[in-house]
Design an enzyme around this catalytic site. Sequence first.
Site, PDB file in Angstrom:
ATOM      1  N   HIS A 122       0.867  -1.184   0.000  1.00  0.00           N
ATOM      2  CA  HIS A 122       0.000   0.000   0.000  1.00  0.00           C
ATOM      3  C   HIS A 122       0.903   1.233   0.000  1.00  0.00           C
ATOM      4  O   HIS A 122       2.028   1.185   0.492  1.00  0.00           O
ATOM      5  CB  HIS A 122      -0.849  -0.047   1.280  1.00  0.00           C
ATOM      6  CG  HIS A 122      -1.870   1.029   1.424  1.00  0.00           C
ATOM      7  ND1 HIS A 122      -1.552   2.307   1.825  1.00  0.00           N
ATOM      8  CD2 HIS A 122      -3.213   1.018   1.227  1.00  0.00           C
ATOM      9  CE1 HIS A 122      -2.670   3.031   1.887  1.00  0.00           C
ATOM     10  NE2 HIS A 122      -3.684   2.276   1.522  1.00  0.00           N
ATOM     11  N   ASP A 199       3.477  -4.452   7.667  1.00  0.00           N
ATOM     12  CA  ASP A 199       2.259  -3.668   7.592  1.00  0.00           C
ATOM     13  C   ASP A 199       1.094  -4.618   7.883  1.00  0.00           C
ATOM     14  O   ASP A 199       0.720  -5.433   7.042  1.00  0.00           O
ATOM     15  CB  ASP A 199       2.142  -3.050   6.191  1.00  0.00           C
ATOM     16  CG  ASP A 199       0.833  -2.301   5.996  1.00  0.00           C
ATOM     17  OD1 ASP A 199      -0.055  -2.396   6.871  1.00  0.00           O
ATOM     18  OD2 ASP A 199       0.685  -1.629   4.960  1.00  0.00           O
ATOM     19  N   GLN A 202      -4.206  -4.978   7.126  1.00  0.00           N
ATOM     20  CA  GLN A 202      -5.279  -5.883   6.693  1.00  0.00           C
ATOM     21  C   GLN A 202      -5.263  -7.178   7.493  1.00  0.00           C
ATOM     22  O   GLN A 202      -6.310  -7.653   7.937  1.00  0.00           O
ATOM     23  CB  GLN A 202      -5.144  -6.197   5.196  1.00  0.00           C
ATOM     24  CG  GLN A 202      -5.281  -4.988   4.281  1.00  0.00           C
ATOM     25  CD  GLN A 202      -6.707  -4.443   4.204  1.00  0.00           C
ATOM     26  OE1 GLN A 202      -7.679  -5.114   4.542  1.00  0.00           O
ATOM     27  NE2 GLN A 202      -6.840  -3.204   3.759  1.00  0.00           N
ATOM     28  N   LYS A 225      -9.876  -0.013  10.572  1.00  0.00           N
ATOM     29  CA  LYS A 225     -10.149  -1.284   9.888  1.00  0.00           C
ATOM     30  C   LYS A 225     -10.453  -2.391  10.903  1.00  0.00           C
ATOM     31  O   LYS A 225     -10.920  -3.456  10.551  1.00  0.00           O
ATOM     32  CB  LYS A 225      -8.954  -1.697   9.027  1.00  0.00           C
ATOM     33  CG  LYS A 225      -8.675  -0.737   7.883  1.00  0.00           C
ATOM     34  CD  LYS A 225      -7.562  -1.258   7.004  1.00  0.00           C
ATOM     35  CE  LYS A 225      -6.877  -0.179   6.210  1.00  0.00           C
ATOM     36  NZ  LYS A 225      -7.649   0.393   5.136  1.00  0.00           N
ATOM     37  N   CYS A 364      -4.795   2.529  -3.582  1.00  0.00           N
ATOM     38  CA  CYS A 364      -3.516   3.011  -3.039  1.00  0.00           C
ATOM     39  C   CYS A 364      -2.413   1.985  -3.250  1.00  0.00           C
ATOM     40  O   CYS A 364      -1.620   1.707  -2.345  1.00  0.00           O
ATOM     41  CB  CYS A 364      -3.621   3.331  -1.551  1.00  0.00           C
ATOM     42  SG  CYS A 364      -4.679   4.709  -1.194  1.00  0.00           S
TER      43      CYS A 364
END
Length: 406
Positions: A122, A199, A202, A225, A364
């Site tokens: 991202h 990261d 998600q 999220k 993104c």
Amino acid sequence: MLDIDTVRRDFPILSRQVNGKPLVYLDSGASAQKPRIVLDTIQRAYAEEYSNVHRGLHTLSTISTEKYESTRGTIARFLGAASEDNIVMNTGTTEGINLVAYGWAMPRMQAGDEIVLSVMEHHANIVPWHFLRERQGVKLVWVEPDPDGSLLGDKVLEAVTDRTRLIAITHMSNVLGTVVDVAAISRAAREREVPVLVDGSQAAVHLPVNVEEIGCDFYAITGHKLYGPSGSGGIYIRPERMAEMRPFMGGGDMIREVHRDRVEYNDAPMRFEAGTPGIVQQIGLGAALDYMMGLGMEAIAAHERDLTAYATERLSGLNWLNVQGNAPGKGGIFSFTIEGQAHAHDISTVLDKKGIAVRAGQHCAGPLMDHLGLSATCRASFALYNNRADVDALVDGLELCHDLFS
Ligand code: PLP
């Protein structure tokens, strides 16, 4: 197994209609809906308990500070971190990665040093590293996924040289749903003394995460999220890396003493949290993470595995639909195009008329879109409150799009 009907009743927005149809919310990858416990917690924090934190001795400030600070411990538990001192609280992944870029990487990296990244990242895990490329001549080394969207650890590690100073990698692609074996990467990287930033924006929503087992150096999450408020989040930082970091933002709260000729910084992690924080946002995030842990991350993952398998089966029956990425173990994120003229924005608009919310665009993820040779896709992303009826509604909506645009 989760009782999804009960879970759905926890999310008030799911009972509303959109364009005269029951809402089918398949855009949780962008931002998830909030359970009532989070809404109630936010309401109570503002209506009954609100004050600034860390600064007052009065009752409300003490309550706010305790509640705000308790989220640090909740994030630590959620991520399996050994101590809450390993958690810097912030506004989300973007801030977390920028903190690492400015506070840890910039003072340490020189021209010719290398950062290994995947093409699936991202922009939040790309642009801060471009800053180092532009300003310090750091080289970005890109690793591409296989045709099915898999990103094998070996491929990432093959890109490591004696100039590699960091591997910055997603745990789950926000476009392809690919889950990356960040534990294997971290293990091998550790042997070569290369720090790893993960990261987790998600993955942490869908899978149980344990940063000690993963063995990474940094693990960033974003609250909105995770069924929490926007502007909330945190990053796990391994103590050795935290000790190497310089403060990034300066201001109140991150200092112990300020004089005309010198400042003395607060202890970590607070030395990395300047200014009045998102007090109520973090309190709301604590409630969201408690909600998830109450349901059980294993149970959430099992439900979503079942739903992903069902969606994979139903979508693969549409032979004019091009779904990007089918890596083994992929999570509930489906990016697709329809053969022919239908643009992703048109598909999204037609689905919206049916009450179905999906994302359309680049997500993104510019380098991944270039790699796939696409300008845009539609993305349906599933969350713990979705069910098979949502998948069926999506398939019906896509069939309508196909009829309209072919
Ligand atoms: N990383 C990934 C994989 C994401 O999906 C997102 C959000 O879409 C981010 C980072 C950035 O998160 P935020 O905008 O909340 O900082």
